[in-house]
Every structure is written in C-alpha cells, then in structure tokens.
Design an enzyme around this catalytic site. Structure first.
Site, PDB file in Angstrom:
ATOM      1  N   GLU A  25       0.596  -1.040  -0.141  1.00 34.60           N
ATOM      2  CA  GLU A  25       0.179  -0.091  -0.285  1.00 34.60           C
ATOM      3  C   GLU A  25       1.218   1.323   0.613  1.00 34.60           C
ATOM      4  OE1 GLU A  25      -2.399  -2.686   2.733  1.00 34.60           O
ATOM      5  OE2 GLU A  25      -0.248  -2.358   1.924  1.00 34.60           O
ATOM      6  N   GLY A  35       8.506 -41.424   3.724  1.00 40.81           N
ATOM      7  CA  GLY A  35       7.271 -42.454   4.074  1.00 40.81           C
ATOM      8  C   GLY A  35       6.956 -41.789   5.192  1.00 40.81           C
TER       9      GLY A  35
END
Length: 366
Positions: free
Chosen positions: A58, A305
């Site tokens: 902004e 895994g």
C-alpha cells in the site's frame, strides 16, 4: 461473478495479485501482497511488498498515486495491517490519503489482528468490501495462512522416480533420473520456499548443497529477480547421529543452515524415545521459532515415508521420468505395514503436466 464486484473490480484485483507474485522469492516470512489504486477506472498507483522490514504494498502504491489517491479505490490482496511493526500500519496510510473505498481479497489470517484493519477503515468512513478473488489470494499465501492459523508450516514433499517407481539404482546412483527441465522446475519451488528439509543421509549420499542455484532459474524468473535479491531458503538438516562434516558442499554454498544434531534436537525436545525426529514437533518448531511458512522436503524414502505416515504433508510433488530402472533399484517410499487395500494411502491429483519429457503430478493426500 458476484453482484458486489464489477468487471473492473475483477481486473484490478487480478492485477494486484499479479503484482503480489513478484515478491514470492523475497518476502518470507511476510506474506505476498499487491496493491492497485484506481481512479476513474485508471490505475494511478501500484506496488507490492518486496521484503520484510521494507514498505508494504500500500505504501508503494500510495507514493505513486500521490494527491490523486483522495477519493480513489484501493485494491489490496490482503487486509491492510492495523499495527505498528517495522513499518507503520497501512490502514492508517490509506485513511490519511483519503481513499473512498478499499476492496480486499481476504482478511488477515492472524486471529489476533484479523478484522482490525478493516474496522479502522470503516471507522474512518471508508467503504470496505472483502472477498474478491479470495481463492487466488489464499493460494498466494498458503504457507503464511497456515502458520498464522495453526502454528504449522505448509509442507510440500518432492519426490522423483522412474515409471516403475524407482529412485536410485541398487548401487545408489540416482543422477539424473529426471531431465534438465524438471531440475529447473525444482529450483523454482526451492526459491519460493522458506526452508528446505532434508537428512544427513541425503546430504552425504549426493554431496548436496540444497540451495537455490540462480543461474538454473528460468529466464522469466531471473528477469524480475536479480541474484542479490534472491532469498536463499533455510536448509534444515536432520542429523541426530552427528554424521555431517564441514568438507561437504552444504557448508561451502550460499544460504543459512540449521543442522539439527543430537544436542540441539534434544535441547528442543524434537526426538522421540526411539531417537527419531518427532516430525509434527519439528515442523511446529520451525514455524514458531524460525517463522517458516513453507517447507520443501527433499529426502530419501525413509523421511518421505515418515512424512506421509505422520500426515504432515500438504502437497506432494512427484516427477515421473519416462524410463524403467528395474526391480533391484531402490523404491520411492519407505512405507511399511500396509497389508490390506483399505490401508493404502490415496491421493487426489490436483494438477498433472509435462515438464520437458517428465510428468509432474501435484497431489494432496485424502
């Protein structure tokens, strides 16, 4: 299309989102944010957040708009901040600039501040709308959002295999299963990540540096990002048995490292009774103590895994190379104990595409 938002609104928010993406290699741990300020259907100011500690989107847009911002509409991909940090609150800046309307893609995901910026704007008499292109805004900051809401990072598990599901020959050779295009693709994922998680075994086997190699990034990325601005992800290496030595490439290459040897791991209570890493605790530690939004996991079958079995994977990125490596080669995952089809791990394929001659699957776990 929602009746609340016009076609111009959609175009301008899409522009703000495209601006926000320019910061995805530099802003972490802050979110990616873009802002466009519009008057009489013309863009008068635009900007994006580049780096933590520097002006927010902004601010850049308001500086460009100058006095013309009075009476204009601001399109912001994330609710303007309401608090003083290293920079002043953006909601205050928009109020002082006298914009008449602010359209946000989404609220701030931090439950401690969510809605406060919007309330500040409304209390100042500024019209506020929220929700335009919210799914795209969520995707832009999925790691930041998850960390703010749950205290955990967004985890992407990367794997590469042949079509018969093999990751290395029986003698350990694995370079290269995939082609150059796929390896370039991996560099982009690394560059977007806050941290790369791997193991001492992977580092030793491959003498891996596990950082972002700028010259291997695509031309489109390098055209918007100079090498000095590139944020190297934190390389987090699990080394409970203290196996790493300083002569490895990991210690000679650019980027910060967090080596979790036995002493540091025990200090933070990251090991379980079996002297293995407690993955949920580890990930929470990275999010809370190191402000890590996105973790990119590159490791062997064992850690991959474990990540899946402990259900810490948000996204699975699997590259499949058009080759067979044979039954003697090493398998993709170290998953054990599956004896019934009801116990198999099912995936949702979110995206599938060719990367050079390799197939890239993007999946979530059901």
């Amino acid at each position: 299309m929602s009746d609340r938002f016009s076609s111009i609104d959609h175009q301008m928010m899409a522009k703000a989102i495209s601006l926000a993406k320019l910061g995805q290699y530099t802003t972490s741990p802050n979110p990616n944010v873009g802002c466009v300020i519009v008057k009489d259907q013309q863009i008068i100011g635009q900007g994006y957040h580049r780096k933590a500690g520097e002006p927010h989107a902004e601010v850049h847009a308001l500086r460009e708009a100058g006095a013309q911002a009075e009476g204009a509409t601001a399109y912001v991909t994330l609710e303007p901040c309401s608090h003083y940090g290293r920079t002043p609150p953006c909601a205050k800046g928009l109020i002082e600039a006298k914009v008449s309307k602010v359209i946000c893609a989404m609220q701030d995901p931090n439950p401690q501040v969510s809605g406060r910026g919007i309330a500040m704007l409304k209390d100042a008499g500024i019209e506020v709308e929220v929700g335009l292109l919210e799914p795209q805004a969520n995707q832009l900051n999925r790691g930041f959002i998850k960390r703010m809401k749950s205290g955990m990072p967004f985890v992407s598990l990367k794997m590469a295999a042949s079509l018969d599901g093999k990751t290395a020959l029986a003698n350990g050779k694995s370079q290269w299963i995939t082609g150059a295009n796929a390896r370039t693709d991996v560099q982009v994922y690394r560059a977007k990540s806050s941290a790369i998680l791997s193991t001492a075994q992977t580092v030793i086997d491959d003498n891996a540096s596990l950082n972002v190699r700028y010259d291997e990034l695509p031309d489109g990325v390098r055209s918007t990002l100079d090498e000095s601005s590139l944020r190297q992800p934190l390389r987090v290496i699990l080394d409970a048995n203290n196996r790493l030595s300083n002569d490895l490439r990991l210690f000679q290459s650019a980027g910060d490292r967090l080596i979790l040897g036995s002493t540091l791991a025990m200090q933070h209570n990251l090991l379980n009774a079996a002297h293995q890493f407690d993955l949920p605790k580890l990930l929470r530690f990275l999010a809370t103590e190191h402000s890590i939004n996105d973790v990119w996991v590159e490791a062997g079958a064992t850690l991959a895994g474990q990540c899946i079995q402990h259900q810490v994977v948000d996204e699975l990125i699997l590259y499949l190379a058009p080759k067979f490596m044979g039954q003697d080669s090493r398998s993709l995952l170290g998953l054990t104990g599956i004896s019934d089809m009801a116990d198999t791990i099912d995936l949702n394929i979110e995206d599938i595409r060719l990367i050079g001659q390799d197939i890239r699957l993007s999946c979530s776990l059901r």
